[in-house]
Design a protein around this motif. Sequence first.
Motif, PDB file in Angstrom:
ATOM      1  N   ARG A   7       0.825  -1.197   0.000  1.00  0.00           N
ATOM      2  CA  ARG A   7       0.000   0.000   0.000  1.00  0.00           C
ATOM      3  C   ARG A   7       0.868   1.260   0.000  1.00  0.00           C
ATOM      4  O   ARG A   7       0.785   2.105   0.877  1.00  0.00           O
ATOM      5  N   GLY A   8       1.714   1.401  -0.986  1.00  0.00           N
ATOM      6  CA  GLY A   8       2.500   2.605  -1.146  1.00  0.00           C
ATOM      7  C   GLY A   8       3.529   2.804  -0.055  1.00  0.00           C
ATOM      8  O   GLY A   8       3.879   1.891   0.693  1.00  0.00           O
ATOM      9  N   LEU A   9       4.020   4.050   0.039  1.00  0.00           N
ATOM     10  CA  LEU A   9       5.056   4.371   1.027  1.00  0.00           C
ATOM     11  C   LEU A   9       4.573   4.108   2.444  1.00  0.00           C
ATOM     12  O   LEU A   9       5.308   3.583   3.282  1.00  0.00           O
ATOM     13  N   HIS A  10       3.345   4.484   2.703  1.00  0.00           N
ATOM     14  CA  HIS A  10       2.768   4.270   4.033  1.00  0.00           C
ATOM     15  C   HIS A  10       2.806   2.793   4.417  1.00  0.00           C
ATOM     16  O   HIS A  10       3.240   2.419   5.507  1.00  0.00           O
ATOM     17  N   GLY A  11       2.387   1.938   3.489  1.00  0.00           N
ATOM     18  CA  GLY A  11       2.391   0.503   3.752  1.00  0.00           C
ATOM     19  C   GLY A  11       3.781  -0.052   3.928  1.00  0.00           C
ATOM     20  O   GLY A  11       4.008  -0.946   4.747  1.00  0.00           O
ATOM     21  N   GLN A  12       4.729   0.457   3.161  1.00  0.00           N
ATOM     22  CA  GLN A  12       6.104  -0.024   3.283  1.00  0.00           C
ATOM     23  C   GLN A  12       6.693   0.296   4.650  1.00  0.00           C
ATOM     24  O   GLN A  12       7.399  -0.524   5.236  1.00  0.00           O
ATOM     25  N   VAL A  13       6.405   1.480   5.156  1.00  0.00           N
ATOM     26  CA  VAL A  13       6.919   1.859   6.481  1.00  0.00           C
ATOM     27  C   VAL A  13       6.276   0.996   7.555  1.00  0.00           C
ATOM     28  O   VAL A  13       6.952   0.503   8.466  1.00  0.00           O
ATOM     29  N   PRO A  31      12.884   3.947  22.292  1.00  0.00           N
ATOM     30  CA  PRO A  31      12.220   5.075  21.637  1.00  0.00           C
ATOM     31  C   PRO A  31      12.218   4.935  20.119  1.00  0.00           C
ATOM     32  O   PRO A  31      13.102   4.306  19.540  1.00  0.00           O
ATOM     33  N   VAL A  32      11.206   5.497  19.505  1.00  0.00           N
ATOM     34  CA  VAL A  32      11.107   5.533  18.045  1.00  0.00           C
ATOM     35  C   VAL A  32      11.130   6.998  17.637  1.00  0.00           C
ATOM     36  O   VAL A  32      10.228   7.757  18.003  1.00  0.00           O
ATOM     37  N   PHE A  33      12.145   7.401  16.897  1.00  0.00           N
ATOM     38  CA  PHE A  33      12.307   8.802  16.527  1.00  0.00           C
ATOM     39  C   PHE A  33      11.770   9.045  15.118  1.00  0.00           C
ATOM     40  O   PHE A  33      12.298   8.512  14.135  1.00  0.00           O
ATOM     41  N   SER A  34      10.726   9.845  15.051  1.00  0.00           N
ATOM     42  CA  SER A  34      10.084  10.110  13.765  1.00  0.00           C
ATOM     43  C   SER A  34      11.048  10.722  12.759  1.00  0.00           C
ATOM     44  O   SER A  34      11.059  10.353  11.572  1.00  0.00           O
ATOM     45  N   GLU A  35      11.871  11.670  13.225  1.00  0.00           N
ATOM     46  CA  GLU A  35      12.804  12.337  12.308  1.00  0.00           C
ATOM     47  C   GLU A  35      13.784  11.345  11.694  1.00  0.00           C
ATOM     48  O   GLU A  35      14.107  11.415  10.503  1.00  0.00           O
ATOM     49  N   GLN A  36      14.220  10.386  12.495  1.00  0.00           N
ATOM     50  CA  GLN A  36      15.148   9.375  11.987  1.00  0.00           C
ATOM     51  C   GLN A  36      14.473   8.494  10.937  1.00  0.00           C
ATOM     52  O   GLN A  36      15.066   8.150   9.912  1.00  0.00           O
ATOM     53  N   LEU A  37      13.210   8.150  11.177  1.00  0.00           N
ATOM     54  CA  LEU A  37      12.475   7.330  10.219  1.00  0.00           C
ATOM     55  C   LEU A  37      12.212   8.096   8.918  1.00  0.00           C
ATOM     56  O   LEU A  37      12.264   7.509   7.835  1.00  0.00           O
ATOM     57  N   GLU A  38      11.944   9.376   9.044  1.00  0.00           N
ATOM     58  CA  GLU A  38      11.732  10.188   7.844  1.00  0.00           C
ATOM     59  C   GLU A  38      12.968  10.155   6.951  1.00  0.00           C
ATOM     60  O   GLU A  38      12.868  10.024   5.728  1.00  0.00           O
ATOM     61  N   ARG A  39      14.149  10.274   7.578  1.00  0.00           N
ATOM     62  CA  ARG A  39      15.388  10.256   6.805  1.00  0.00           C
ATOM     63  C   ARG A  39      15.658   8.857   6.233  1.00  0.00           C
ATOM     64  O   ARG A  39      16.038   8.712   5.071  1.00  0.00           O
ATOM     65  N   GLU A  40      15.466   7.825   7.069  1.00  0.00           N
ATOM     66  CA  GLU A  40      15.771   6.466   6.629  1.00  0.00           C
ATOM     67  C   GLU A  40      14.912   6.040   5.449  1.00  0.00           C
ATOM     68  O   GLU A  40      15.409   5.453   4.477  1.00  0.00           O
ATOM     69  N   PHE A  41      13.608   6.320   5.536  1.00  0.00           N
ATOM     70  CA  PHE A  41      12.683   5.876   4.491  1.00  0.00           C
ATOM     71  C   PHE A  41      12.451   6.933   3.411  1.00  0.00           C
ATOM     72  O   PHE A  41      11.768   6.658   2.423  1.00  0.00           O
ATOM     73  N   ASP A  42      13.012   8.121   3.641  1.00  0.00           N
ATOM     74  CA  ASP A  42      12.849   9.232   2.700  1.00  0.00           C
ATOM     75  C   ASP A  42      11.374   9.504   2.449  1.00  0.00           C
ATOM     76  O   ASP A  42      10.892   9.529   1.312  1.00  0.00           O
ATOM     77  N   VAL A  43      10.646   9.697   3.544  1.00  0.00           N
ATOM     78  CA  VAL A  43       9.211   9.961   3.477  1.00  0.00           C
ATOM     79  C   VAL A  43       8.886  11.192   4.312  1.00  0.00           C
ATOM     80  O   VAL A  43       9.720  11.685   5.083  1.00  0.00           O
ATOM     81  N   SER A  44       7.676  11.658   4.188  1.00  0.00           N
ATOM     82  CA  SER A  44       7.247  12.857   4.904  1.00  0.00           C
ATOM     83  C   SER A  44       6.864  12.547   6.342  1.00  0.00           C
ATOM     84  O   SER A  44       6.679  11.386   6.729  1.00  0.00           O
ATOM     85  N   LYS A  45       6.705  13.620   7.120  1.00  0.00           N
ATOM     86  CA  LYS A  45       6.240  13.474   8.497  1.00  0.00           C
ATOM     87  C   LYS A  45       4.868  12.811   8.533  1.00  0.00           C
ATOM     88  O   LYS A  45       4.576  12.002   9.412  1.00  0.00           O
ATOM     89  N   THR A  46       4.027  13.169   7.568  1.00  0.00           N
ATOM     90  CA  THR A  46       2.672  12.612   7.530  1.00  0.00           C
ATOM     91  C   THR A  46       2.699  11.101   7.354  1.00  0.00           C
ATOM     92  O   THR A  46       1.950  10.374   8.029  1.00  0.00           O
ATOM     93  N   VAL A  47       3.550  10.607   6.465  1.00  0.00           N
ATOM     94  CA  VAL A  47       3.646   9.165   6.225  1.00  0.00           C
ATOM     95  C   VAL A  47       4.078   8.445   7.498  1.00  0.00           C
ATOM     96  O   VAL A  47       3.495   7.421   7.887  1.00  0.00           O
ATOM     97  N   VAL A  48       5.108   8.968   8.165  1.00  0.00           N
ATOM     98  CA  VAL A  48       5.591   8.339   9.398  1.00  0.00           C
ATOM     99  C   VAL A  48       4.523   8.396  10.475  1.00  0.00           C
ATOM    100  O   VAL A  48       4.278   7.400  11.175  1.00  0.00           O
ATOM    101  N   ARG A  49       3.877   9.538  10.615  1.00  0.00           N
ATOM    102  CA  ARG A  49       2.847   9.682  11.644  1.00  0.00           C
ATOM    103  C   ARG A  49       1.715   8.686  11.431  1.00  0.00           C
ATOM    104  O   ARG A  49       1.255   8.031  12.382  1.00  0.00           O
ATOM    105  N   GLU A  50       1.268   8.537  10.191  1.00  0.00           N
ATOM    106  CA  GLU A  50       0.176   7.604   9.909  1.00  0.00           C
ATOM    107  C   GLU A  50       0.618   6.150  10.104  1.00  0.00           C
ATOM    108  O   GLU A  50      -0.157   5.323  10.582  1.00  0.00           O
ATOM    109  N   ALA A  51       1.859   5.847   9.751  1.00  0.00           N
ATOM    110  CA  ALA A  51       2.366   4.485   9.955  1.00  0.00           C
ATOM    111  C   ALA A  51       2.416   4.153  11.440  1.00  0.00           C
ATOM    112  O   ALA A  51       2.045   3.039  11.854  1.00  0.00           O
ATOM    113  N   LEU A  52       2.854   5.093  12.249  1.00  0.00           N
ATOM    114  CA  LEU A  52       2.915   4.851  13.696  1.00  0.00           C
ATOM    115  C   LEU A  52       1.522   4.708  14.294  1.00  0.00           C
ATOM    116  O   LEU A  52       1.328   3.944  15.254  1.00  0.00           O
TER     117      LEU A  52
END
Length: 252
Positions: A7-13, A31-52
């Motif tokens: 399901r796209g980037l969101h699903g991959q995360v 801890p899970v750091f959103s900023e680190q995940l954004e850099r690792e997966f090269d996705v937006s804050k919104t994608v990481v937030r929705e995945a979490l």
Amino acid sequence: MSSYQGRGLHGQVVEQLGERIVGGVYPEGAPVFSEQLEREFDVSKTVVREALKVLAAKGLVESRQKRGTVIRPREAWNLLDADVLRWQGREAPNFVFLENLAEVRGIVEPAAARLAAERRTEDDLAELDAALAAMAAAVHTPDAMVDADLRFHRALLNAAHNEVLSRMEVILAAGLQVRDRFVHHSRHGSDPMPSHRALLDAIRDGDARAAGLTVEALLAQAAADLAQVREHAEGTTKRTGRTPARRSRSAA
């Protein structure tokens, strides 16, 4: 809950973080750091937030004041979630989980088989026949055998014509897929065809007692196959010094 695969980037995360958490890469309380995940997966804050948010709904993470997002303990996970079940055995098999699954199957499937023998329709028999034929065709193809075996057991539950039992397919199928992948890909599994054929014959004959007993024998053989895989895996660990398969907390 349905799988988020594909399901796209969101699903991959969701998929990759879920695998890491269930696989023990991230320990409890980490801890899970959103900023680190954004850099690792090269996705937006919104994608990481929705995945979490998705992972939080599965009980894998939670947000805490002053601590941010952290990994929850295993006892808080939604172990009946289809994705969590599927992630259980992505790498090394969690044998305690697989043994727990076997216990649940031992409770559910004999009863389902007895009901199926009493309630099956011609359509049910046709689907069981098709699943058995798919198993026979896949006998030398482990991945196809896994799919065919799942199809057979799904058809068995549906043939009981009990909507609650049919919903158990989500639990059994996701977990059975983990078990089957290790058994059918090993050299330690027995031929599944005779037991499944005998079960179908009992259901076709409307013999509820025979259907229940046949499932019990089928599950006993499945447990023996799994025990052989576990013995081989643990023997390999002792010889090579590789880290053993992760166990659940209940194994301690």
